[in-house]
Motif scaffolding. Structure first.
Motif, PDB file in Angstrom:
ATOM      1  N   LYS A 118    -121.996 -87.813 -13.658  1.00 38.85           N
ATOM      2  CA  LYS A 118    -123.380 -88.299 -13.613  1.00 38.85           C
ATOM      3  C   LYS A 118    -123.752 -88.849 -14.980  1.00 38.85           C
ATOM      4  O   LYS A 118    -124.861 -89.304 -15.178  1.00 38.85           O
ATOM      5  N   SER A 142    -123.082 -83.299  -6.743  1.00 36.05           N
ATOM      6  CA  SER A 142    -121.880 -82.669  -6.173  1.00 36.05           C
ATOM      7  C   SER A 142    -120.602 -83.290  -6.752  1.00 36.05           C
ATOM      8  O   SER A 142    -119.649 -83.586  -6.025  1.00 36.05           O
ATOM      9  N   GLU A 144    -118.279 -82.039  -8.325  1.00 38.27           N
ATOM     10  CA  GLU A 144    -117.079 -81.211  -8.177  1.00 38.27           C
ATOM     11  C   GLU A 144    -116.197 -81.654  -7.012  1.00 38.27           C
ATOM     12  O   GLU A 144    -115.006 -81.349  -6.977  1.00 38.27           O
ATOM     13  N   ASP A 157    -119.124 -82.884 -16.540  1.00 38.20           N
ATOM     14  CA  ASP A 157    -120.347 -82.368 -15.925  1.00 38.20           C
ATOM     15  C   ASP A 157    -120.888 -81.194 -16.722  1.00 38.20           C
ATOM     16  O   ASP A 157    -120.228 -80.668 -17.625  1.00 38.20           O
ATOM     17  N   GLU A 160    -122.908 -74.306 -16.340  1.00 38.64           N
ATOM     18  CA  GLU A 160    -123.867 -73.309 -16.823  1.00 38.64           C
ATOM     19  C   GLU A 160    -123.239 -71.921 -16.662  1.00 38.64           C
ATOM     20  O   GLU A 160    -122.695 -71.364 -17.594  1.00 38.64           O
ATOM     21  N   THR A 161    -123.233 -71.410 -15.450  1.00 35.48           N
ATOM     22  CA  THR A 161    -122.612 -70.091 -15.239  1.00 35.48           C
ATOM     23  C   THR A 161    -121.114 -70.237 -14.948  1.00 35.48           C
ATOM     24  O   THR A 161    -120.378 -69.269 -15.035  1.00 35.48           O
ATOM     25  N   GLY A 162    -120.684 -71.411 -14.543  1.00 29.57           N
ATOM     26  CA  GLY A 162    -119.279 -71.621 -14.164  1.00 29.57           C
ATOM     27  C   GLY A 162    -119.026 -71.328 -12.693  1.00 29.57           C
ATOM     28  O   GLY A 162    -117.909 -71.510 -12.193  1.00 29.57           O
ATOM     29  N   THR A 164    -120.051 -72.846  -9.888  1.00 29.41           N
ATOM     30  CA  THR A 164    -119.692 -73.988  -9.026  1.00 29.41           C
ATOM     31  C   THR A 164    -118.216 -74.325  -9.200  1.00 29.41           C
ATOM     32  O   THR A 164    -117.505 -74.579  -8.230  1.00 29.41           O
TER      33      THR A 164
HETATM   34  C1  PRP Z   1    -125.329 -78.800 -11.921  1.00 29.78           C
HETATM   35  C2  PRP Z   1    -123.972 -79.321 -12.377  1.00 29.78           C
HETATM   36  C3  PRP Z   1    -123.014 -78.401 -11.688  1.00 29.78           C
HETATM   37  C4  PRP Z   1    -123.776 -77.079 -11.639  1.00 29.78           C
HETATM   38  C5  PRP Z   1    -123.273 -76.180 -12.747  1.00 29.78           C
HETATM   39  O1  PRP Z   1    -125.576 -79.322 -10.671  1.00 29.78           O
HETATM   40  O2  PRP Z   1    -123.829 -80.680 -12.023  1.00 29.78           O
HETATM   41  O3  PRP Z   1    -122.737 -78.851 -10.374  1.00 29.78           O
HETATM   42  O4  PRP Z   1    -125.171 -77.376 -11.876  1.00 29.78           O
HETATM   43  O5  PRP Z   1    -123.887 -74.928 -12.717  1.00 29.78           O
HETATM   44  P1  PRP Z   1    -123.046 -73.573 -12.699  1.00 29.78           P
HETATM   45  O6  PRP Z   1    -122.011 -73.660 -13.786  1.00 29.78           O
HETATM   46  O7  PRP Z   1    -124.076 -72.502 -12.989  1.00 29.78           O
HETATM   47  O8  PRP Z   1    -122.455 -73.421 -11.337  1.00 29.78           O
HETATM   48  P2  PRP Z   1    -127.006 -79.347 -10.018  1.00 29.78           P
HETATM   49  O9  PRP Z   1    -127.394 -77.972  -9.594  1.00 29.78           O
HETATM   50  O10 PRP Z   1    -127.950 -80.012 -10.965  1.00 29.78           O
HETATM   51  O11 PRP Z   1    -126.804 -80.205  -8.712  1.00 29.78           O
HETATM   52  P3  PRP Z   1    -126.023 -81.566  -8.423  1.00 29.78           P
HETATM   53  O12 PRP Z   1    -124.662 -81.191  -7.923  1.00 29.78           O
HETATM   54  O13 PRP Z   1    -126.841 -82.219  -7.388  1.00 29.78           O
HETATM   55  O14 PRP Z   1    -125.946 -82.369  -9.679  1.00 29.78           O
END
Ligand code: PRP
Length: 213
Positions: A118, A142, A144, A157, A160-162, A164
């Motif tokens: 993004k 999304s 990932e 990308d 944050e917590t890892g 996803t």
């Molecule tokens: C953000 C980012 C990751 C996720 C990471 O997505 O793009 O997909 O958060 O967070 P984590 O490490 O805590 O799992 P977002 O929630 O903004 O949604 P998006 O997929 O629509 O960009």
């Protein structure tokens, strides 16, 4: 006549935390605490008006003067390079920008690396610093999915917590930059409403320091 201060808050958890800090700094706005579908809230007594804005749009409102101040992630500032003043690191909304991919990913040396993201500008600048030839696949969410479905070799990308990444069997390969929320100001507002803006900045800074130092 009172000089109103307009503040763009990012919709979501970060905006709610930022508002809590502003409330603790005595910039409360009771109307905002029961928002319904409204987007603008004001406290005439304090001369403060808040807007809920899509997080990636906060910097545009501030740069163009529709808001005097805004709360925005450093990722947005790095990506869009808006012409605003960055006044304070709020040291919340912490995460990192990273390169991630499938666990068995091997860099296809000698070939163009396909990177889904993004954040095309951050990605371009990171790989140009490494002199790596890349093909950017610009997605809106999304991210990932891209390496899983073979659309890209890796992604750039926010992590944050890892969670996803973990839940999709991906892993971080390289950290690019740490990210946190910043207080930003419109350049002209900072000149004309300097006393009010500096009071807000100092009160927020006091809270950041008492929490983290
Ligand atoms: C953000 C980012 C990751 C996720 C990471 O997505 O793009 O997909 O958060 O967070 P984590 O490490 O805590 O799992 P977002 O929630 O903004 O949604 P998006 O997929 O629509 O960009």
């Amino acid at each position: 006549m009172k000089n109103w201060i307009h503040i763009a808050l990012p919709k979501g958890r970060l905006g709610e935390k930022a508002y809590a800090m502003l409330k603790n700094s005595s910039y409360d706005c009771p109307a905002l605490e029961d928002p319904g579908r409204k987007l603008i809230f004001e406290n005439p007594e304090k001369g403060i008006r808040y807007f809920w804005v899509k997080p990636s749009d906060v910097a545009i409102y501030v740069e163009r003067g529709a808001a005097d101040l805004g709360i925005v992630g450093k990722d947005i500032l790095l990506e869009y390079q808006p012409d605003v003043y960055e006044l304070l690191d709020l040291r919340m909304g912490k995460c990192r920008m990273a390169v991630a991919g499938k666990k068995d990913f091997r860099d296809p040396v000698g070939q163009t690396l396909k990177v889904a993201t993004k954040f095309p500008n951050i990605t371009r600048s990171y790989y140009s610093g490494k002199c790596r030839d890349i093909d950017i696949i610009h997605l809106n969410g999304s991210i990932e999915l891209a390496p899983i479905l073979g659309l890209s070799h890796v992604i750039v990308d926010i992590v944050e917590t890892g969670t996803t990444l973990r839940e999709n069997d991906l892993m971080v390969y390289e950290d690019i930059v740490p990210i946190s929320a910043r207080l930003i100001a419109n350049i002209a507002s900072y000149q004309f409403k300097d006393t009010q803006i500096n009071t807000i900045r100092e009160r927020l800074q006091g809270q950041v320091e008492s929490k983290y130092d």
